[in-house]
Structure formats: C-alpha cells, structure tokens
Design a protein around this motif. Structure first.
Motif, PDB file in Angstrom:
ATOM      1  N   LEU A 161     -56.401 -91.742  41.983  1.00 46.89           N
ATOM      2  CA  LEU A 161     -56.308 -92.903  43.056  1.00 46.89           C
ATOM      3  C   LEU A 161     -55.610 -93.952  43.012  1.00 46.89           C
ATOM      4  O   LEU A 161     -55.815 -94.620  41.913  1.00 46.89           O
ATOM      5  CB  LEU A 161     -57.837 -93.065  43.535  1.00 46.89           C
ATOM      6  N   ARG A 162     -54.670 -94.432  43.720  1.00 45.44           N
ATOM      7  CA  ARG A 162     -53.978 -95.577  43.823  1.00 45.44           C
ATOM      8  C   ARG A 162     -54.434 -96.482  44.962  1.00 45.44           C
ATOM      9  O   ARG A 162     -54.525 -95.907  46.289  1.00 45.44           O
ATOM     10  CB  ARG A 162     -52.735 -95.465  43.870  1.00 45.44           C
ATOM     11  N   VAL A 163     -54.945 -97.870  44.853  1.00 47.86           N
ATOM     12  CA  VAL A 163     -55.248 -98.600  45.795  1.00 47.86           C
ATOM     13  C   VAL A 163     -54.046 -99.774  46.126  1.00 47.86           C
ATOM     14  O   VAL A 163     -53.620-100.128  45.269  1.00 47.86           O
ATOM     15  CB  VAL A 163     -56.490 -99.604  45.473  1.00 47.86           C
ATOM     16  N   ASP A 164     -53.684 -99.915  47.475  1.00 47.32           N
ATOM     17  CA  ASP A 164     -52.872-101.009  47.797  1.00 47.32           C
ATOM     18  C   ASP A 164     -53.002-102.136  47.269  1.00 47.32           C
ATOM     19  O   ASP A 164     -54.310-102.785  47.585  1.00 47.32           O
ATOM     20  CB  ASP A 164     -52.595-100.834  49.181  1.00 47.32           C
ATOM     21  N   PRO A 165     -52.416-102.802  46.463  1.00 49.26           N
ATOM     22  CA  PRO A 165     -52.797-104.157  45.704  1.00 49.26           C
ATOM     23  C   PRO A 165     -52.999-105.103  46.787  1.00 49.26           C
ATOM     24  O   PRO A 165     -53.801-106.008  46.271  1.00 49.26           O
ATOM     25  CB  PRO A 165     -51.481-104.319  45.037  1.00 49.26           C
ATOM     26  N   ALA A 166     -52.645-105.234  47.914  1.00 51.19           N
ATOM     27  CA  ALA A 166     -52.720-106.188  48.873  1.00 51.19           C
ATOM     28  C   ALA A 166     -54.144-105.694  50.019  1.00 51.19           C
ATOM     29  O   ALA A 166     -54.558-106.657  50.701  1.00 51.19           O
ATOM     30  CB  ALA A 166     -51.691-106.276  49.841  1.00 51.19           C
ATOM     31  N   ALA A 214     -65.699 -90.792  52.304  1.00 50.44           N
ATOM     32  CA  ALA A 214     -64.860 -92.031  52.666  1.00 50.44           C
ATOM     33  C   ALA A 214     -65.417 -93.289  52.166  1.00 50.44           C
ATOM     34  O   ALA A 214     -65.062 -94.216  51.496  1.00 50.44           O
ATOM     35  CB  ALA A 214     -64.507 -92.123  53.884  1.00 50.44           C
ATOM     36  N   GLN A 215     -66.919 -93.336  52.219  1.00 47.07           N
ATOM     37  CA  GLN A 215     -67.521 -94.438  51.497  1.00 47.07           C
ATOM     38  C   GLN A 215     -67.571 -94.544  50.091  1.00 47.07           C
ATOM     39  O   GLN A 215     -67.382 -95.787  49.755  1.00 47.07           O
ATOM     40  CB  GLN A 215     -69.166 -94.196  51.905  1.00 47.07           C
ATOM     41  N   ASP A 216     -67.626 -93.399  49.451  1.00 48.26           N
ATOM     42  CA  ASP A 216     -67.483 -93.458  47.995  1.00 48.26           C
ATOM     43  C   ASP A 216     -65.994 -93.960  47.471  1.00 48.26           C
ATOM     44  O   ASP A 216     -65.917 -94.729  46.539  1.00 48.26           O
ATOM     45  CB  ASP A 216     -67.383 -92.041  47.320  1.00 48.26           C
ATOM     46  N   ILE A 217     -64.870 -93.721  48.140  1.00 43.83           N
ATOM     47  CA  ILE A 217     -63.516 -94.193  48.047  1.00 43.83           C
ATOM     48  C   ILE A 217     -63.635 -95.525  48.608  1.00 43.83           C
ATOM     49  O   ILE A 217     -62.794 -96.327  47.463  1.00 43.83           O
ATOM     50  CB  ILE A 217     -62.638 -93.210  48.854  1.00 43.83           C
ATOM     51  N   LEU A 218     -64.032 -96.040  49.405  1.00 48.24           N
ATOM     52  CA  LEU A 218     -63.961 -97.604  49.530  1.00 48.24           C
ATOM     53  C   LEU A 218     -64.878 -98.207  48.578  1.00 48.24           C
ATOM     54  O   LEU A 218     -64.097 -99.439  47.922  1.00 48.24           O
ATOM     55  CB  LEU A 218     -64.574 -98.028  50.839  1.00 48.24           C
ATOM     56  N   HIS A 263     -65.157 -97.291  45.219  1.00 46.86           N
ATOM     57  CA  HIS A 263     -64.171 -97.093  44.166  1.00 46.86           C
ATOM     58  C   HIS A 263     -63.222 -98.323  44.372  1.00 46.86           C
ATOM     59  O   HIS A 263     -62.517 -98.805  43.293  1.00 46.86           O
ATOM     60  CB  HIS A 263     -63.674 -95.845  43.898  1.00 46.86           C
ATOM     61  N   ALA A 264     -62.547 -98.322  45.356  1.00 45.98           N
ATOM     62  CA  ALA A 264     -61.456 -99.084  45.797  1.00 45.98           C
ATOM     63  C   ALA A 264     -61.718-100.707  45.685  1.00 45.98           C
ATOM     64  O   ALA A 264     -60.839-101.739  45.875  1.00 45.98           O
ATOM     65  CB  ALA A 264     -60.590 -98.833  46.984  1.00 45.98           C
ATOM     66  N   GLY A 265     -63.041-100.884  45.957  1.00 44.71           N
ATOM     67  CA  GLY A 265     -63.721-102.452  45.896  1.00 44.71           C
ATOM     68  C   GLY A 265     -63.499-103.069  47.369  1.00 44.71           C
ATOM     69  O   GLY A 265     -63.292-104.285  47.483  1.00 44.71           O
ATOM     70  N   LEU A 266     -63.548-102.173  48.634  1.00 45.25           N
ATOM     71  CA  LEU A 266     -63.208-102.687  49.823  1.00 45.25           C
ATOM     72  C   LEU A 266     -64.479-102.249  50.538  1.00 45.25           C
ATOM     73  O   LEU A 266     -65.218-101.307  50.445  1.00 45.25           O
ATOM     74  CB  LEU A 266     -62.170-101.731  50.337  1.00 45.25           C
ATOM     75  N   ALA A 267     -64.761-103.285  51.312  1.00 44.83           N
ATOM     76  CA  ALA A 267     -66.112-103.478  52.236  1.00 44.83           C
ATOM     77  C   ALA A 267     -65.621-103.514  53.811  1.00 44.83           C
ATOM     78  O   ALA A 267     -64.906-104.583  53.960  1.00 44.83           O
ATOM     79  CB  ALA A 267     -66.893-104.430  51.760  1.00 44.83           C
ATOM     80  N   LEU A 268     -66.058-102.287  54.548  1.00 42.47           N
ATOM     81  CA  LEU A 268     -65.630-102.686  56.033  1.00 42.47           C
ATOM     82  C   LEU A 268     -67.059-102.462  56.715  1.00 42.47           C
ATOM     83  O   LEU A 268     -68.108-102.303  56.182  1.00 42.47           O
ATOM     84  CB  LEU A 268     -64.846-101.441  56.286  1.00 42.47           C
ATOM     85  N   ASP A 269     -66.869-102.931  57.863  1.00 37.94           N
ATOM     86  CA  ASP A 269     -68.240-103.057  58.651  1.00 37.94           C
ATOM     87  C   ASP A 269     -68.857-101.519  59.140  1.00 37.94           C
ATOM     88  O   ASP A 269     -70.130-101.555  59.504  1.00 37.94           O
ATOM     89  CB  ASP A 269     -67.860-103.924  59.725  1.00 37.94           C
ATOM     90  N   ALA A 270     -67.842-100.502  59.197  1.00 33.91           N
ATOM     91  CA  ALA A 270     -68.276 -99.154  59.627  1.00 33.91           C
ATOM     92  C   ALA A 270     -67.257 -98.059  59.080  1.00 33.91           C
ATOM     93  O   ALA A 270     -65.902 -98.395  58.884  1.00 33.91           O
ATOM     94  CB  ALA A 270     -68.215 -99.163  61.269  1.00 33.91           C
ATOM     95  N   VAL A 271     -67.902 -96.903  59.225  1.00 33.39           N
ATOM     96  CA  VAL A 271     -66.860 -95.814  58.512  1.00 33.39           C
ATOM     97  C   VAL A 271     -67.272 -94.634  59.593  1.00 33.39           C
ATOM     98  O   VAL A 271     -68.300 -94.085  59.732  1.00 33.39           O
ATOM     99  CB  VAL A 271     -66.944 -95.443  57.296  1.00 33.39           C
TER     100      VAL A 271
END
Length: 206
Positions: free
Chosen positions: A84-89, A115-119, A121-129
């Motif tokens: 898995l590669r995360v966009d650095p930005a 998708a929640q697991d991927i977020l 793992h990527a260190g990303l937090a959104l309000d809804a999935v």
C-alpha cells in the motif's frame, strides 16, 4: 449546473488518497487460491481494476456469495499492506481542509469496513465513509455520493468529488455534484493533491 458555497469534499480512495493497486492484485489471487478459483492474470486484473465487489464475485468467484468474499477481503487485506502506498500530501491536505471548516467523506467501491481499515493504516481521518456495499449501486451510479452528502448534512450543490477515474466523474455528474479530476478532466483538473486547497478556498466563497 449551479453550485452553492462549498461545505464538503468527497474523496475517492484508490488513486487519490492511496494507491492499493498492488495490494488488490495480491489479495485477489490470495482469495482465488483460498476459494479454489482460477489465478487472475495481470491483464485480467488491469481490465477489472476499480470494479465493485459484486463484479468481483460475478467474474472471479461465482460459486461464492458477496458476503463470503467481502469477509475474506476484510480479513486478509492487511496481509498485503506492505504494497500500500499513501499519497505523501494526503494527510496535510485533509487536515488543511478540516481547518477551513470543510466536512470530508470517503466514497469508494471498496467495502466500508475495509475502507476504514485502509484509512487507519494510512493515518487519515475523515468524517464519514461510504463503501461499495453501503448503497444499492456503486460508482458510476450516484448512490454513494448522495449518501455521503446525506451523512455530512450538505446538499449536492455544497459538495465536490475528488476522483481519478471516469466512474468518479460519472457518479458526480449523476449526483449533480461538481467534480475535481486528479490528472483527469473535470470541472477542474489538478495534477497534485496540494493544488486542491486553493480551489476549495475559492469555492467556499462562491
């Protein structure tokens, strides 16, 4: 198509926030081995890339149910997370949009729990999935875009979709939501995620 001031950003996942192409190639072949199905070639995988889980079942695992395949994906996706590669930005841009008061949701054909697991793992937090199994029809239908607007309590005219495929663009158009294409034609085209903030700042004050 008329729009109101921007209040929400709806993100596609693959090819935008992360690149999980290689993860899915290895995972689908892992699934095929476990289910006694035929090996999936590179060419076959490339032709099917981006389709929903229902299409995976129909094409690759016709003897299995959607629930069985989804459960296997969820259980074993992270076995291949090294690919898995995360966009650095991605982290910086999502935090910047939040600081400017914009709600954010994920709209992806990937099943929601995965998708929640991927977020995470990527260190990303959104309000809804909103995942591919959370609505009746995946992209290019408008269902998940409209569901994301509902969950964020915004109108379609107050949202935009950021995507990198014609399926994202078609889903946005069907939902009457503006579309920002990442290296793809849209209402606006950007080449890098970092360019999104400037557009969103202008759209907030339309």
């Amino acid at each position: 198509m008329s729009h109101e001031p921007l209040r929400a950003v709806l993100w596609d996942l693959d090819g935008v926030l992360v690149d999980s192409y290689e993860v899915w190639f290895h995972l689908l072949n892992h699934t095929a081995r476990a289910f006694g199905a035929a090996e999936i070639s590179r060419a076959t995988f490339e032709a099917s890339w981006g389709q929903g889980i229902e299409a995976d079942v129909e094409r690759f695992f016709p003897k299995r149910t959607i629930a069985e395949v989804e459960a296997f994906y969820h259980a074993h996706f992270m076995d291949h997370a090294a690919h898995l590669r995360v966009d650095p930005a991605a982290g910086h841009v999502t935090r910047e949009l939040r600081a400017h008061g914009l709600a954010q949701a994920l709209v992806t054909n990937t099943p929601g729990p995965l998708a929640q697991d991927i977020l995470r793992h990527a260190g990303l937090a959104l309000d809804a999935v909103v995942g591919g199994t959370d609505v009746a029809r995946g992209k290019p239908a408008p269902d998940m875009v409209l569901e994301a607007c509902k969950r964020l309590a915004v109108t379609p005219g107050e949202a935009l979709v950021v995507g990198d495929s014609r399926f994202d663009r078609q889903a946005a158009a069907a939902a009457r939501v503006r579309f920002v294409g990442l290296r793809l034609a849209g209402d606006v085209r950007i080449e890098r995620l970092e360019q999104l903030s400037a557009y969103c700042n202008g759209a907030r004050s339309i």
